[in-house]
Each structure stands twice: as C-alpha cells, then as structure tokens.
Enzyme design. Structure first.
Site: not given
Lengths: 90, 477
Positions: B75, B150, B174
């Site tokens: 990420k 996310s 997330s």
C-alpha cells in the site's frame, strides 16, 4: 483555527452540515453508563518497552534537502509571520 | 497463483525469480493500462528487476528463503526508500520515501520482491478507494463496483492474480473489508504484533500493518515473516511469534467458536447471513462447538471509532504543513502558507476528519466526546476479554454487512462509515482478526471473519485454515 485548514465560507458551511449529522450519531455515547470504566484503552500490547533515549537509528537514504520545499544551510526556510497573524481565523 | 506454486516452479528449475517478477510486472501493467483497474500508484519495475537478478544468482537462498522470488505489492502509505509514498494524497504527490519500512525489509530478507505501490483512500481514510486523490481502484471481479478500502489497491492486486501477497494497513477494517469485497484473505494482526516503522501514521492506537493473501497459507506465512519485535517501533511487543503456517493443521475438535448475536442483526444482508450459517455448520462438522455469545457494546463501536480515529488523525496529520516535505502553497505569512498548503493538499474526507478530530479534542468538548469515547472503548475491549475468558477460543462473524457496492452509491459520510461496523471492534480492542472468503452473493464475494484473543494468531489462522479446507470450492462459488 486549530486545524489550520483555511476553508472557504462555502466549504465551511457544507462541512458544518456534515459534522452536525455525524455528531448527532455520536450523541448515543452520552447515554452509556461508564461509571465503572477506566479510560485506559487496554489494547493489550503487553510487554512494551521503551527504546534507548537517543537519536533515530535509521540513516536517511536521501538528505532532507532532497525533499524539503525550501532549505538553506541545513535549515528549513518558512515564510515570515504576518503581522495580522493573531487576528486570522480558521 | 499461490506462494507454494511459485516456489515450487522456481525450486524445480521451471522458472526463476527474474521470470516470475517479469510476469508479475507484465500483469500489473496490463491490469492498469488495458483493464484500467487503477491498482498501482507507482510500479517499481527497475528495483524489482534488479532485486530479482540478485536472487537469480543466489542458489543458496533458493531452498532456504521462504518467499524466494515471490512478487508482492505494498500500500502506498508504507515507505520504501527510492519510491514514492503518496498516501493517495495530493499533499504528498511525488514525495519519495527516504527510508524503508521494517515490514518491507523483512519480506525482502525472505526473498520477496516488491513490484509496486498500491492505491488507497487518501491517508487510509475510507472504505472504497473513492477518496484517493488519484482516482478509485476498480474491483477486478466486477469493475463497476468498488474494491473496498482503504487498502483497495492491495486487495485488487491479489484478486487480479498480479501478486499472491500484498501489504495493507488497518485502522478500522481497511484490510479485512476490501479482502471480503475482492474474494481474498485479509489479516489484521494483534496491536503490537507487527512493526509500524515506515507506515505513515493515521490513528496510532488503532493502526496495524496487515496482509492480503490468495489463501490462508500465504497470508499466514507473510504474517509470520513480518511479525515480532522491532527496535525501531517501541509499540511492538516482546511476545514470541508462533508458527502460523504449522497452525493451519490445527484440529477443530474441541475448539469453541463464539457466534456473537450482535454481529448478526436483522438488517444484515440475508444472503451473507446464510453464507455465515453454512460456514458455522462446516465448523460444527469438523468437531468445533459453536456457542451463542453476546458482546453488548458492539453497536457503540462506530460512534466510538469515529471519535477516536479522527482525533488521532487530526494530531498525526498536523505534520503536513508545507515546511519539511510535501506540497507547499504560498499564502499570507506563515499561517497563510500552512492553511493554503493544507487546504489545497487534503481532499474532502481528510478535511472532514481533521475538523471532526480537532473538534472532539478541543477544550469544552473533550470530556463529552473524546474522553467519553475512550471510556466506552474500554467497555468494548471488556466484551472481548470476557468472551475469551469464558472459554471461547475464536469468534466468527460476517466481515461486512453487504457485498461490494457501486461507485458513488454512498454519498452520506456516515453511511460509508457503517461499512466498518463488524471490523472496527477488533481495532478498538487490539485483537487479531482475519477475513476469509465464504462464498458468493450472486457473482460477488462475501467474507467471514474470525477474531481471537490478543496474540492468539495461531488459533485464528488454525480456524481460518480449517474453514477454507472445509468449504473448498464453495468459498468462491
């Protein structure tokens, strides 16, 4: 002011509406009996210890000057404080 | 493609790290350029090829390194020296990380090769990747739908078969929520289990780096490699790391699985409820005892979370002010520069949360909101403590109340916040949790969640592995 966001009046108005709606959902918390509860979150990471009180052990791959917006003689350069600083609003 | 398949091919001499990585980079390019999935914010082609070439020449590591030549993604809020770390925000667009996160170093030391940085909601605030300043990621299984968030880019990278493992970060779900939406496995370790050195902070009492895997074995292996004490993160715990891969063979006979009634409300999508009941039946058939339990403060988790997380975020994001790195916009004097940089750099959801967090921490409101939320948080943590003390080994719940939803369908911020309703409790209590595929609602994946006591990842992986084997192909049909 504290958030240092410099919002336009229009944006501030829509944000106020959003925040009022969100805070309305938070009002349920006020009704919860927390008389016996302790404020410690207790996330449970048992065994934490502090590291030695010295500078960071990780050398930077690039010097700060490579990513700072403005730097001179090893110092970060920022604009001067405006004279009306204390009368400004968020 | 799983880690075991990649390792098998390399060790049998049918492939090499360079060939494996080249294929992954090709898939990454094709996913974004041809299929327009917008999974990667930056690809690490050169670093990946160089790293793979050094592995090609390292015959000794081939049989020893646990992830030898295995490509992975991370990420874009996890730092890797020489690569951008944008956090999906204009305020950090083009900012190159000056050091490398511990989790990346540990995966690389095990022979894994980073192929790119994945899309996310700005500063990990969101449940759909729609809050990314660089456009949303599409769900590889249904491009008209969100991948969740996310960590939506990392979930999509695994779901699209680009990499078998990827790193994400969790503050309220997330990793698990996008894993459920994309039909892959997602792990949130115990708070303090995995080093956060190099992760851009959002909510420091909640954040954990998590792992996506094609299957439970891949996720267990990657979690085992990144777990453990790190001198660069004082919040990592001195607790031995169990062998999570060996735990996958744990027999379910005698294991007590709690079914908390508050996670099965009347409003739960009945198709997801049915898949959960099927999963519980399979666990019973394996010899587990399924016990109905109650965790009475569960419904308060979202209000608590959306006080605590924005409060911590407003403090953590104060560092983005145009002085040391990131975007600087000119304004009148120093304060004008701060305000111009932050208002131009942050998107709407981040702005909303900074305002909310600043408000709940301000004098006059602190006791009513922040202090009260922290007290209720301790009641939520007590629910977990009590249920595990009563003899329950793991809890089983749905991961999300619905399957993936269309882009733009949740315009009310609070409605979007409810996507985290079954996941944010684990972050508030600090316990480990995993989402595993349990079947499909139409063509859309659904996730089931196991939660365990602090540092009992072993039993969490054991139960998840047992369910995965019991469901077999049913988990993906």
């Amino acid at each position: 002011m504290l958030a240092r966001l410099g919002l336009t009046d229009e944006r501030a108005a829509s944000l106020t509406r959003d925040l009022n709606t969100i805070l309305e959902h938070m009002s349920v918390l006020a009704k919860v009996d927390t008389s016996g509860a302790s404020e410690v979150a207790g996330v449970g990471a048992a065994g934490m210890r502090l590291r030695a009180d010295k500078g960071p052990s990780v050398p930077l791959h690039e010097p700060p000057a490579s990513f700072a917006p403005e730097m001179r003689d090893g110092l970060f350069i920022v604009p001067r404080l405006a004279t009306h600083e204390d009368t400004g609003s968020a | 493609v799983t880690v075991a398949e990649i390792l098998g091919a390399i060790r049998a001499g049918k492939s090499s790290p360079s060939e494996t990585v080249k294929e992954a980079l090709k898939r990454a390019r094709s996913a974004d350029e041809q299929d327009q999935l917008n999974i990667f914010l930056a690809r690490a082609d050169r670093q990946a090829r160089d790293h793979a070439a050094t592995l090609d020449a390292d015959a000794r590591a081939r049989d020893a390194a646990q992830l030898f030549g295995v490509p992975f993604a991370a990420k874009d809020n996890i730092s890797v020296a020489g690569l951008q770390v944008s956090c999906g925000s204009k305020i950090l667009a083009g900012y190159v990380a000056p050091y490398t996160a511990t989790v990346i170093e540990r995966l690389r030391a095990a022979g894994a090769v980073l192929v790119g940085k994945t899309n996310l909601d700005e500063f990990a605030m969101g449940s759909s990747t729609e809050n990314s300043a660089f456009g949303p990621t599409k769900n590889p299984l249904a491009p008209e739908l969100v991948p969740g968030g996310s960590s939506g880019g990392s979930a999509a990278a695994v779901a699209a078969g680009i990499v078998p493992i990827a790193l994400g970060s969790e503050t309220g779900g997330s990793v698990r929520q996008p894993a459920a939406f994309c039909g892959v496995v997602g792990v949130k370790p115990t708070y303090g289990r995995v080093s956060r050195h190099g992760l851009v902070a959002f909510g420091s009492s909640l954040d954990q780096i998590g792992v996506f895997g094609t299957d439970v074995a891949d996720a267990a292996l990657a979690t085992k490699i990144i777990a453990g004490r790190d001198d660069n993160d004082a919040t990592t715990a001195d607790v031995p790391v169990d062998d999570y891969v060996a735990a996958l063979d744990m027999p379910m006979k005698g294991v007590v699985v709690g079914r908390p009634k508050e996670y099965f409300p009347a409003e739960l999508d009945p198709r997801i409820a049915a898949l959960c009941e099927r999963a519980l039946d399979r666990l019973r058939q394996l010899g587990a005892e399924v016990r109905d339990v109650s965790m009475p403060h569960t419904a308060l988790a979202i209000p608590v979370y959306y006080v605590v997380a924005p409060a911590e975020a407003s403090s953590n994001l104060a560092r983005f002010d145009g002085v040391r790195y990131g975007l600087r916009a000119s304004g009148d004097g120093l304060r004008g520069m701060y305000e111009a940089s932050r208002s131009q750099g942050f998107g709407p959801e981040v702005t909303r949360r900074i305002m909310l967090g600043t408000y709940v921490l301000s004098a006059g409101y602190y006791d009513a909101y922040y202090r009260k939320a922290m007290l209720v948080r301790s009641l939520i943590a007590d629910d977990f403590r009590k249920v595990f003390a009563s003899g329950v080994h793991v809890l089983f719940t749905p991961t999300t109340p619905t399957p993936a939803f269309p882009f733009g369908s949740k315009s009310d911020p609070y409605e979007m916040y409810l996507s985290d309703i079954f996941t944010c409790t684990a972050n508030l209590a600090g316990v480990p949790a995993i989402s595993v595929p349990i079947g499909r609602v139409g063509k859309l994946p659904a996730g089931g969640q196991f939660m365990a006591a602090h540092f009992d990842e072993r039993r969490m992986f054991g139960a998840a592995g047992a369910l995965e084997r019991a469901l077999g192909r049913e988990a993906h049909t």
